[in-house]
Scaffold this active site. Structure first.
Site, PDB file in Angstrom:
ATOM      1  N   ASP A  90       0.816  -1.059   0.021  1.00 28.73           N
ATOM      2  CA  ASP A  90       0.109  -0.158   0.016  1.00 28.73           C
ATOM      3  C   ASP A  90       1.020   1.315   0.034  1.00 28.73           C
ATOM      4  OD1 ASP A  90       0.971   0.369   2.347  1.00 28.73           O
ATOM      5  OD2 ASP A  90      -0.888  -0.153   3.685  1.00 28.73           O
ATOM      6  N   SER A  91       0.360   2.272  -0.131  1.00 25.71           N
ATOM      7  CA  SER A  91       1.272   3.677  -0.480  1.00 25.71           C
ATOM      8  C   SER A  91       1.496   4.450   0.756  1.00 25.71           C
ATOM      9  CB  SER A  91       0.228   4.423  -1.604  1.00 25.71           C
ATOM     10  OG  SER A  91      -0.828   4.965  -0.718  1.00 25.71           O
ATOM     11  N   GLY A  92       1.013   4.194   1.848  1.00 27.57           N
ATOM     12  CA  GLY A  92       1.062   5.118   2.928  1.00 27.57           C
ATOM     13  C   GLY A  92       0.035   6.065   3.139  1.00 27.57           C
ATOM     14  N   GLY A  93      -0.795   6.030   2.173  1.00 34.18           N
ATOM     15  CA  GLY A  93      -1.921   6.969   2.192  1.00 34.18           C
ATOM     16  C   GLY A  93      -2.990   6.562   3.470  1.00 34.18           C
ATOM     17  N   PHE A  94      -3.278   5.442   3.855  1.00 33.17           N
ATOM     18  CA  PHE A  94      -4.143   5.199   4.985  1.00 33.17           C
ATOM     19  C   PHE A  94      -3.671   5.737   6.165  1.00 33.17           C
ATOM     20  CE2 PHE A  94      -5.617   2.350   8.474  1.00 33.17           C
ATOM     21  CZ  PHE A  94      -7.303   2.595   8.278  1.00 33.17           C
ATOM     22  N   ASP A 144      -2.684   8.517  -1.872  1.00 29.02           N
ATOM     23  CA  ASP A 144      -4.108   9.038  -1.678  1.00 29.02           C
ATOM     24  C   ASP A 144      -4.349   9.496  -0.499  1.00 29.02           C
ATOM     25  OD1 ASP A 144      -4.504   6.634  -0.557  1.00 29.02           O
ATOM     26  OD2 ASP A 144      -6.593   6.536  -1.147  1.00 29.02           O
ATOM     27  N   GLN A 195     -11.689   7.272  -4.445  1.00 20.47           N
ATOM     28  CA  GLN A 195     -12.261   7.954  -3.035  1.00 20.47           C
ATOM     29  C   GLN A 195     -13.572   8.719  -3.139  1.00 20.47           C
ATOM     30  OE1 GLN A 195     -11.241   7.171   0.041  1.00 20.47           O
ATOM     31  NE2 GLN A 195      -9.194   6.578  -0.516  1.00 20.47           N
ATOM     32  N   GLY A 222     -11.291   4.220   1.247  1.00 15.84           N
ATOM     33  CA  GLY A 222     -12.070   4.845   1.934  1.00 15.84           C
ATOM     34  C   GLY A 222     -13.453   4.126   2.511  1.00 15.84           C
ATOM     35  N   ASP A 272      -8.018  -7.317   1.467  1.00 16.19           N
ATOM     36  CA  ASP A 272      -7.154  -7.515   2.312  1.00 16.19           C
ATOM     37  C   ASP A 272      -7.569  -7.063   3.700  1.00 16.19           C
ATOM     38  OD1 ASP A 272      -5.583  -4.707   3.604  1.00 16.19           O
ATOM     39  OD2 ASP A 272      -6.649  -4.433   1.675  1.00 16.19           O
ATOM     40  N   CYS A 310     -11.382 -29.283   8.485  1.00 17.07           N
ATOM     41  CA  CYS A 310     -10.088 -28.267   7.898  1.00 17.07           C
ATOM     42  C   CYS A 310      -8.770 -29.234   7.993  1.00 17.07           C
ATOM     43  CB  CYS A 310     -10.117 -26.995   8.856  1.00 17.07           C
ATOM     44  SG  CYS A 310      -9.048 -25.883   8.763  1.00 17.07           S
ATOM     45  N   CYS A 312      -6.005 -27.400   8.084  1.00 16.93           N
ATOM     46  CA  CYS A 312      -5.007 -26.447   8.301  1.00 16.93           C
ATOM     47  C   CYS A 312      -4.042 -26.921   9.481  1.00 16.93           C
ATOM     48  CB  CYS A 312      -5.459 -25.238   9.052  1.00 16.93           C
ATOM     49  SG  CYS A 312      -6.089 -24.991  10.743  1.00 16.93           S
ATOM     50  N   CYS A 315      -5.985 -27.278  13.002  1.00 11.51           N
ATOM     51  CA  CYS A 315      -6.879 -28.491  12.864  1.00 11.51           C
ATOM     52  C   CYS A 315      -6.611 -30.088  12.736  1.00 11.51           C
ATOM     53  CB  CYS A 315      -8.064 -28.170  12.045  1.00 11.51           C
ATOM     54  SG  CYS A 315      -8.916 -26.529  12.340  1.00 11.51           S
ATOM     55  N   HIS A 341      -4.910 -21.030  11.291  1.00 11.05           N
ATOM     56  CA  HIS A 341      -6.410 -21.467  11.100  1.00 11.05           C
ATOM     57  C   HIS A 341      -7.165 -20.146  10.228  1.00 11.05           C
ATOM     58  CE1 HIS A 341     -10.271 -23.210  11.306  1.00 11.05           C
ATOM     59  NE2 HIS A 341     -10.712 -22.188  11.581  1.00 11.05           N
TER      60      HIS A 341
END
Length: 377
Positions: A90-94, A144, A195, A222, A272, A310, A312, A315, A341
């Protein structure tokens, strides 16, 4: 990059994407490793074992430590963390949103105070692209501003206009970086970010503008920052149709299994979220019958795995009772098994989603899955 839709079922789509670092089947959930590591003592070998396709890391956090120049000297993020599959940064925008008390936004970019030691940091579109180029990720996100969902209309409009100007600067900088001799990944992809908070017209107008910029992919940002789930779904319904259908669509930072199922039904490819790892570290685990809290006393003598069937690592070998004991004793293994899990659950669900789309039964699958989640709620 090559992006090809294999099958559609309504707006839900199963697509195949080729990148310089490997192939991706969508819809896909990207496992979040903020500082080039999944919290919960999960290794890249573990990620391969549970079917992870894409790892996601954070530009701002890796810039702060260990430093993107260091990562570049060590061969880029994939070599640094020994991961042979695609990575999205990600860009750092968050952090413009999440570190609101530590930053000032101006036309040139954002002035931060580091959340680690308070030192001053400046990041604008060019700096974000340089950092992500140093990290040599497969996919870089445009810089952004993620405005609060309930911000005033005038603020959101001005913010989106600035985000558009920043996107053009990101695009220009990436073209330059991808032509440099010392760039590790000269095929780095750029995704732009839509956005507009919860304002339909701002969202759709922005989608139309960035759709004309011929980017490699498009994200809806956003959301999941203060609005209701119904508002989120509505924004997707009005926005996604204006993004290029022949390019991947990414819903950033979302979300719960139910959120993902609903967003796939509205045309989203990439997801994500920190939920599976964060909840796992607190003993909350996902199953097809809803979420369980393994700290509850009723699991003290429960010899069953977290979920029957499951495969994993948790499990296959361990009982709810044993994992509960580990959690209560504050043994890291308990946290690790729960995170493994949960990530496995998400990755497996994405495979089921792709299969349901291929079979033309996605709406039926979504309904059955969401009904099942209510059993333990």
């Amino acid at each position: 990059m090559e992006y090809k839709i294999i099958k559609k079922d309504g707006l839900a789509k199963h697509a195949h994407m080729k990148t310089v670092h490997g192939e991706i089947e969508t819809p896909v959930f990207m496992n979040v490793g903020t500082v080039a590591a999944i919290k919960g003592a999960v290794s890249t070998e573990d990620l391969e074992g549970i079917g992870t396709q894409v790892e996601l890391s954070n530009t701002y956090h890796l810039h702060v430590r260990p430093g993107d120049e260091i990562v570049k000297k060590l061969g880029g993020i994939r070599k640094f963390m020994n991961w042979n599959r695609p990575v999205l940064t990600d860009s750092g925008g968050f952090q413009v949103f999440s570190l609101a008390k530590l930053r000032k936004i101006k036309e040139e970019g954002v002035y931060f105070n580091s959340h680690i030691d308070g030192r001053k940091i400046f990041m604008g579109p060019e700096e974000s692209m340089q950092i992500q180029s140093n990290l040599a990720s497969t996919i870089a996100m445009a810089f952004d501003e993620c405005a609060p969902a309930k911000a005033e209309r005038a603020y959101v409009k001005a913010s989106v206009e600035r985000t558009t100007r920043w996107l053009k600067r990101c695009q220009d900088k990436m073209r330059e970086l991808n032509m440099r001799e010392d760039t590790i990944n000269k095929e780095q992809l750029l995704f732009g970010i839509n956005q507009g908070a919860v304002y339909d017209d701002i969202r759709t107008d922005h989608a139309k503008i960035i759709a004309d910029m011929e980017l490699d992919g498009y994200a809806v940002g956003g959301l999941a920052v203060g609005e209701t789930h119904e508002e989120m779904y509505h924004i997707l319904e009005v926005t996604v149709p204006y993004l290029p259908q022949e390019k991947p669509t990414y819903l950033m930072g979302v979300g719960t299994p139910e959120n993902i199922l609903e967003a796939v039904d509205r045309g989203v490819d990439f997801f994500d979220c920190v939920y599976p790892s964060r909840n796992g570290r607190h003993g909350h685990v996902y199953t097809n019958k809803g979420k369980l809290n393994l700290f509850n006393a009723k699991y003290e003598l429960d010899e069953r795995p977290i979920e029957e069937g499951c495969d994993c690592p948790a499990c296959r070998r361990y009982s709810r009772a044993y994992i509960r004991h580990l959690l209560k004793a504050k043994e890291m293994l308990g946290m690790r098994l729960c995170v493994l899990h949960n990530l496995s659950f998400y990755n497996r669900m994405m495979g089921e989603i792709r299969e349901a789309i291929d079979q033309g039964r996605y709406k039926e699958y979504k309904r059955e899955k969401i009904e099942g989640f209510k059993e333990n709620s």
